[in-house]
Design an enzyme around this catalytic site. Structure first.
Site, PDB file in Angstrom:
ATOM      1  N   ALA A   8       0.803  -1.229   0.000  1.00  0.00           N
ATOM      2  CA  ALA A   8       0.000   0.000   0.000  1.00  0.00           C
ATOM      3  C   ALA A   8       0.839   1.284   0.000  1.00  0.00           C
ATOM      4  O   ALA A   8       0.384   2.323  -0.469  1.00  0.00           O
ATOM      5  CB  ALA A   8      -0.928  -0.007   1.212  1.00  0.00           C
ATOM      6  N   THR A  98       2.721  -7.256 -10.348  1.00  0.00           N
ATOM      7  CA  THR A  98       4.155  -7.400 -10.061  1.00  0.00           C
ATOM      8  C   THR A  98       4.906  -7.966 -11.267  1.00  0.00           C
ATOM      9  O   THR A  98       4.447  -8.939 -11.876  1.00  0.00           O
ATOM     10  CB  THR A  98       4.331  -8.376  -8.869  1.00  0.00           C
ATOM     11  OG1 THR A  98       3.527  -7.913  -7.792  1.00  0.00           O
ATOM     12  CG2 THR A  98       5.782  -8.490  -8.447  1.00  0.00           C
ATOM     13  N   THR A  99       6.068  -7.399 -11.577  1.00  0.00           N
ATOM     14  CA  THR A  99       6.897  -7.907 -12.679  1.00  0.00           C
ATOM     15  C   THR A  99       8.186  -8.505 -12.112  1.00  0.00           C
ATOM     16  O   THR A  99       8.417  -8.479 -10.903  1.00  0.00           O
ATOM     17  CB  THR A  99       7.210  -6.795 -13.692  1.00  0.00           C
ATOM     18  OG1 THR A  99       7.881  -5.724 -13.000  1.00  0.00           O
ATOM     19  CG2 THR A  99       5.937  -6.268 -14.350  1.00  0.00           C
ATOM     20  N   HIS A 154      12.229   3.251 -18.459  1.00  0.00           N
ATOM     21  CA  HIS A 154      11.507   3.469 -17.204  1.00  0.00           C
ATOM     22  C   HIS A 154      12.334   4.350 -16.271  1.00  0.00           C
ATOM     23  O   HIS A 154      13.538   4.525 -16.466  1.00  0.00           O
ATOM     24  CB  HIS A 154      11.228   2.137 -16.497  1.00  0.00           C
ATOM     25  CG  HIS A 154      10.089   1.373 -17.091  1.00  0.00           C
ATOM     26  ND1 HIS A 154      10.250   0.507 -18.143  1.00  0.00           N
ATOM     27  CD2 HIS A 154       8.766   1.330 -16.781  1.00  0.00           C
ATOM     28  CE1 HIS A 154       9.075  -0.028 -18.460  1.00  0.00           C
ATOM     29  NE2 HIS A 154       8.166   0.455 -17.653  1.00  0.00           N
ATOM     30  N   LYS A 158      13.221   1.656 -11.000  1.00  0.00           N
ATOM     31  CA  LYS A 158      12.750   0.323 -11.406  1.00  0.00           C
ATOM     32  C   LYS A 158      13.864  -0.713 -11.183  1.00  0.00           C
ATOM     33  O   LYS A 158      15.016  -0.473 -11.517  1.00  0.00           O
ATOM     34  CB  LYS A 158      12.310   0.336 -12.880  1.00  0.00           C
ATOM     35  CG  LYS A 158      11.729  -1.002 -13.322  1.00  0.00           C
ATOM     36  CD  LYS A 158      10.834  -0.862 -14.547  1.00  0.00           C
ATOM     37  CE  LYS A 158      10.274  -2.196 -14.993  1.00  0.00           C
ATOM     38  NZ  LYS A 158       9.379  -2.806 -13.999  1.00  0.00           N
TER      39      LYS A 158
HETATM   40  N1  LIG Z   1       1.513  -4.598 -14.416  1.00  0.00           N
HETATM   41  C1  LIG Z   1       1.471  -3.278 -14.434  1.00  0.00           C
HETATM   42  O1  LIG Z   1       0.602  -2.650 -15.090  1.00  0.00           O
HETATM   43  C2  LIG Z   1       2.463  -2.516 -13.622  1.00  0.00           C
HETATM   44  C3  LIG Z   1       3.357  -3.202 -12.880  1.00  0.00           C
HETATM   45  N2  LIG Z   1       4.217  -2.541 -12.040  1.00  0.00           N
HETATM   46  C4  LIG Z   1       5.044  -3.393 -11.209  1.00  0.00           C
HETATM   47  O2  LIG Z   1       4.546  -3.333  -9.875  1.00  0.00           O
HETATM   48  C5  LIG Z   1       5.605  -3.550  -8.956  1.00  0.00           C
HETATM   49  C6  LIG Z   1       5.654  -2.416  -7.936  1.00  0.00           C
HETATM   50  O3  LIG Z   1       6.005  -1.216  -8.584  1.00  0.00           O
HETATM   51  P1  LIG Z   1       6.130   0.143  -7.748  1.00  0.00           P
HETATM   52  O4  LIG Z   1       4.849   0.447  -7.060  1.00  0.00           O
HETATM   53  O5  LIG Z   1       6.692   1.137  -8.700  1.00  0.00           O
HETATM   54  O6  LIG Z   1       7.245  -0.265  -6.694  1.00  0.00           O
HETATM   55  P2  LIG Z   1       7.420   0.225  -5.182  1.00  0.00           P
HETATM   56  O7  LIG Z   1       8.753  -0.278  -4.742  1.00  0.00           O
HETATM   57  O8  LIG Z   1       7.114   1.678  -5.084  1.00  0.00           O
HETATM   58  O9  LIG Z   1       6.248  -0.562  -4.400  1.00  0.00           O
HETATM   59  C7  LIG Z   1       6.320  -1.882  -3.992  1.00  0.00           C
HETATM   60  C8  LIG Z   1       5.769  -1.905  -2.585  1.00  0.00           C
HETATM   61  O10 LIG Z   1       5.611  -3.264  -2.152  1.00  0.00           O
HETATM   62  C9  LIG Z   1       6.013  -3.300  -0.796  1.00  0.00           C
HETATM   63  N3  LIG Z   1       6.282  -4.669  -0.365  1.00  0.00           N
HETATM   64  C10 LIG Z   1       7.356  -5.460  -0.667  1.00  0.00           C
HETATM   65  N4  LIG Z   1       7.241  -6.654  -0.026  1.00  0.00           N
HETATM   66  C11 LIG Z   1       6.079  -6.588   0.708  1.00  0.00           C
HETATM   67  C12 LIG Z   1       5.431  -7.487   1.598  1.00  0.00           C
HETATM   68  N5  LIG Z   1       5.928  -8.697   1.869  1.00  0.00           N
HETATM   69  N6  LIG Z   1       4.267  -7.084   2.180  1.00  0.00           N
HETATM   70  C13 LIG Z   1       3.739  -5.885   1.907  1.00  0.00           C
HETATM   71  N7  LIG Z   1       4.321  -4.974   1.074  1.00  0.00           N
HETATM   72  C14 LIG Z   1       5.476  -5.330   0.481  1.00  0.00           C
HETATM   73  C15 LIG Z   1       7.235  -2.397  -0.754  1.00  0.00           C
HETATM   74  O11 LIG Z   1       7.548  -2.044   0.570  1.00  0.00           O
HETATM   75  P3  LIG Z   1       9.045  -1.504   0.929  1.00  0.00           P
HETATM   76  O12 LIG Z   1       9.240  -0.270   0.085  1.00  0.00           O
HETATM   77  O13 LIG Z   1       8.928  -1.241   2.392  1.00  0.00           O
HETATM   78  O14 LIG Z   1      10.000  -2.613   0.555  1.00  0.00           O
HETATM   79  C16 LIG Z   1       6.709  -1.226  -1.582  1.00  0.00           C
HETATM   80  O15 LIG Z   1       5.966  -0.327  -0.778  1.00  0.00           O
HETATM   81  C17 LIG Z   1       6.874  -3.694  -9.810  1.00  0.00           C
HETATM   82  O16 LIG Z   1       7.118  -5.054 -10.045  1.00  0.00           O
HETATM   83  C18 LIG Z   1       6.495  -2.997 -11.111  1.00  0.00           C
HETATM   84  O17 LIG Z   1       7.228  -3.414 -12.218  1.00  0.00           O
HETATM   85  C19 LIG Z   1       4.221  -1.201 -11.937  1.00  0.00           C
HETATM   86  C20 LIG Z   1       3.355  -0.457 -12.684  1.00  0.00           C
HETATM   87  C21 LIG Z   1       2.404  -1.043 -13.605  1.00  0.00           C
HETATM   88  O1  LIG Z   2       7.979  -0.552 -12.740  1.00  0.00           O
HETATM   89  C1  LIG Z   2       7.203   0.197 -13.379  1.00  0.00           C
HETATM   90  O2  LIG Z   2       7.102   1.399 -13.121  1.00  0.00           O
HETATM   91  C2  LIG Z   2       6.389  -0.388 -14.443  1.00  0.00           C
HETATM   92  N1  LIG Z   2       6.415  -1.683 -14.572  1.00  0.00           N
HETATM   93  C3  LIG Z   2       5.690  -2.462 -15.505  1.00  0.00           C
HETATM   94  C4  LIG Z   2       6.666  -3.198 -16.407  1.00  0.00           C
HETATM   95  O3  LIG Z   2       7.641  -3.772 -15.888  1.00  0.00           O
HETATM   96  O4  LIG Z   2       6.452  -3.220 -17.623  1.00  0.00           O
HETATM   97  C5  LIG Z   2       4.623  -1.699 -16.227  1.00  0.00           C
HETATM   98  C6  LIG Z   2       4.905  -0.247 -16.467  1.00  0.00           C
HETATM   99  O5  LIG Z   2       5.655  -0.110 -17.627  1.00  0.00           O
HETATM  100  C7  LIG Z   2       5.519   0.460 -15.277  1.00  0.00           C
END
Ligand SMILES: NC(=O)C1=CN([C@@H]2O[C@H](COP(=O)(O)OP(=O)(O)OC[C@H]3O[C@@H](n4cnc5c(N)ncnc54)[C@H](OP(=O)(O)O)[C@@H]3O)[C@@H](O)[C@H]2O)C=CC1
Ligand SMILES: O=C(O)C1=N[C@H](C(=O)O)C[C@H](O)C1
Length: 268
Positions: A8, A98-99, A154, A158
């Site tokens: 969150a 998640t990626t 990106h 990332k």
């Molecule tokens: N499929 C899609 O359309 C998209 C996918 N993504 C993907 O989403 C993922 C997250 O991206 P983003 O938001 O930028 O990354 P962030 O690092 O900002 O967010 C990830 C969050 O997950 C938390 N987290 C990690 N482990 C746990 C756990 N065990 N329990 C609860 N929370 C946890 C982290 O906490 P902490 O920081 O404390 O470690 C952090 O707050 C990436 O893999 C990204 O590539 C992103 C955008 C679009």
């Molecule tokens: O980590 C990101 O920010 C994003 N991750 C996704 C990816 O790995 O393609 C989707 C988006 O491009 C943003």
């Protein structure tokens, strides 16, 4: 639909909270952050800038999943596979953005999908999923004489490469060409590489600044080049897609679904 956001406090986590607050047909009932996170105990709405939502951020998913219909998860591969087991136990929808997921992670997710409804995609936006359909068609139409190269950029924070989207687009190109991406992908080039193998699919990765996400699939032929591109300008496109996926999956049978199912693009 009662939804939980895990991760969150992350960039996407905050976007997801806002998207749920703005969407019809769903409400936030839980927000999970990692143990030790500064966000614990705060109201989820404070994190997302929506105003108070009366949902306190916690690090204990079990009681929260028990009173929910679905969970939205954009975290890390280790966290996602652990949440998948819990979502399967609770028989709820698990939307996974998640990626960086590896083969062993997919095996765990497929096992969880025997009980949960999982919607997983490297990109939840309408534009990218439409682009994937177009790439599949163009790859099927053009011969090996057109080299396929995928370029992505990106933001500097990332942690995985190539992006989930680049791999999704590579998979679409490979399907169009009727080849296995695993066998034909070239992820890095350095030094004396020799000439390009016909039929390979190349990936190039750029990282920097605050770029939300940019992808171009190039079909480079003799004397001409076709480029298909998508530029994400705002993370809300991914969050809205994830909420849509959860609402879509609400009345589906347990199984492993993709955004093409959600958006009705399976036959594109
Ligand atoms: N499929 C899609 O359309 C998209 C996918 N993504 C993907 O989403 C993922 C997250 O991206 P983003 O938001 O930028 O990354 P962030 O690092 O900002 O967010 C990830 C969050 O997950 C938390 N987290 C990690 N482990 C746990 C756990 N065990 N329990 C609860 N929370 C946890 C982290 O906490 P902490 O920081 O404390 O470690 C952090 O707050 C990436 O893999 C990204 O590539 C992103 C955008 C679009
Ligand atoms: O980590 C990101 O920010 C994003 N991750 C996704 C990816 O790995 O393609 C989707 C988006 O491009 C943003």
């Amino acid at each position: 639909m009662r939804l939980v956001v895990v991760g969150a406090a992350g960039r996407m986590g905050r976007m997801l909270i806002k998207a749920i607050a703005e969407a019809e047909g769903c409400r936030l009932v839980g927000a999970i952050a990692k143990k030790g996170s500064d966000a614990l105990g705060h109201d989820a709405g404070q994190l997302a800038g929506t105003g108070l939502l009366d949902v306190k951020v916690t690090d204990d998913p079990l009681p929260v999943f028990a009173k929910a219909d679905g969970v939205l998860d954009f975290t890390t591969p280790a966290a996602t596979t652990a949440f998948a087991a819990l979502a399967a136990q609770a028989r709820i929808v698990h939307v996974i953005g998640t990626t960086g997921l590896q083969d062993q992670d997919f095996t765990k997710l497929e096992a969880a999908a025997r009980h949960a409804r999982i919607v997983q995609s490297g990109n939840m936006s309408l534009g990218v999923n439409l682009l994937a359909g177009l790439v599949r068609k163009v790859a099927a139409t053009l011969s090996d004489d057109f080299d396929i190269e995928i370029l992505e950029m990106h933001h500097r924070m990332k942690v995985d490469a190539p992006s989930g989207t680049a791999l999704l687009l590579g998979e679409a190109a490979a399907q169009g060409r009727k080849i296995s991406l695993k066998d034909r992908s070239v992820r890095t080039r350095d030094g004396h590489t020799g000439v390009r193998n016909p039929g390979d699919i190349g990936f190039a990765t750029l990282r920097g600044g605050t770029v939300v996400g940019e992808h171009t699939v190039m079909f480079a032929g003799l004397g001409e080049r076709l480029e298909l591109s998508h530029r994400a300008e705002d993370r809300s496109i991914f969050a809205r897609g994830a909420v849509k996926a959860a609402l879509w999956a609400f009345d589906k049978k347990p199984g492993y679904y993709g955004m093409d199912d959600v958006l009705g693009l399976e036959n594109l």
